[in-house]
Write a protein that holds these residues in place. Structure first.
Motif: not given
Length: 246
Positions: A119-148
């Protein structure tokens, strides 16, 4: 009279007392930009309106869209007591390929394709927000991995699947069956895989055959940019609300 609920991108039709058809023919949307847009909530309402049927034939030709809305649609189909037959009429890309995994049997014509990626997304924010966004995307990806993996039933290893996701892989019908992400290859049909210019630019490894398709009229880019900004802002807010407790 058959029950029919039409949308620009999808429709549900009860073809008999025991069987119904669902068509998803466009982007899976998150927000109702206008009254005709479809969300997971409206899909739920219309699915319920079909009543009890024994068989649902789900036809997909979609470039993907919202992860959360797609997961909602997948879960609604999995929770339905009907037997789900999925037909990838042209393309099931991104979250549309996850929805396809709801099928008890998945049929793929020779000229259709599945595309899987992280998964990917558009993102704006400071460095901390961008790092959190990357971590969130990793968590979201797990649902697809489990499904496949659940659908593949051991035909693909988790390591291989993650490699395919990392590389944004466009699977032919035979490859999808080989990896357990489809069950049966059908003869080619007239609805070949296709994709809009917006998604051609969004995805990394679009097959050359899809890139050569005739381009539609150029849209109003300023309006599109504003729509993308609005969507990114709302998506970030949704992710924060959904994953805030992690």
């Amino acid at each position: 009279m058959p029950k029919k609920i039409n949308k620009p991108f999808w429709s549900m039709t009860q073809t008999s007392q025991t069987e119904a058809s669902i068509n998803i023919d466009g982007e899976i949307t998150t927000y109702q930009w206008d009254k005709s847009d479809t969300t997971g909530a409206s899909f739920r309402d219309d699915l319920k309106a079909l009543g009890d049927v024994d068989v649902i034939n789900l036809h997909i030709n979609s470039p993907g869209g919202s992860v959360f809305e797609g997961i909602s649609i997948y879960n609604q189909l999995k929770q339905n007591k009907a037997t789900i037959n999925v037909y990838v009429d042209g393309l099931a890309a991104s979250i549309a390929s996850v929805i396809a995994m709801a099928g008890d049997t998945i049929f793929v014509p020779e000229n259709s394709m599945l595309m899987i990626h992280n998964p990917w997304t558009y993102c704006v924010g400071n460095s901390a927000e961008l790092r959190k966004q990357a971590d969130d995307l990793d968590r979201i990806a797990e649902s697809s991995v489990t499904t496949y993996l659940a659908k593949s039933d051991g035909k693909i290893s988790e390591e291989k699947l993650r490699q395919l996701l990392d590389e944004e892989t466009w699977l032919s019908a035979s490859e999808a069956v080989e990896y357990g992400l489809a069950d049966e290859v059908l003869p080619a049909n007239q609805m070949a895989a296709s994709i809009s210019d917006e998604f051609k630019q969004r995805y990394q490894n679009v097959p050359s055959a899809l890139l050569k398709q005739t381009k539609p009229a150029t849209p109003d880019t300023s309006a599109m940019r504003q729509k993308m900004i609005n969507r990114a802002t709302k998506t970030n807010q949704l992710i924060k609300q959904t994953l805030g407790g992690f």
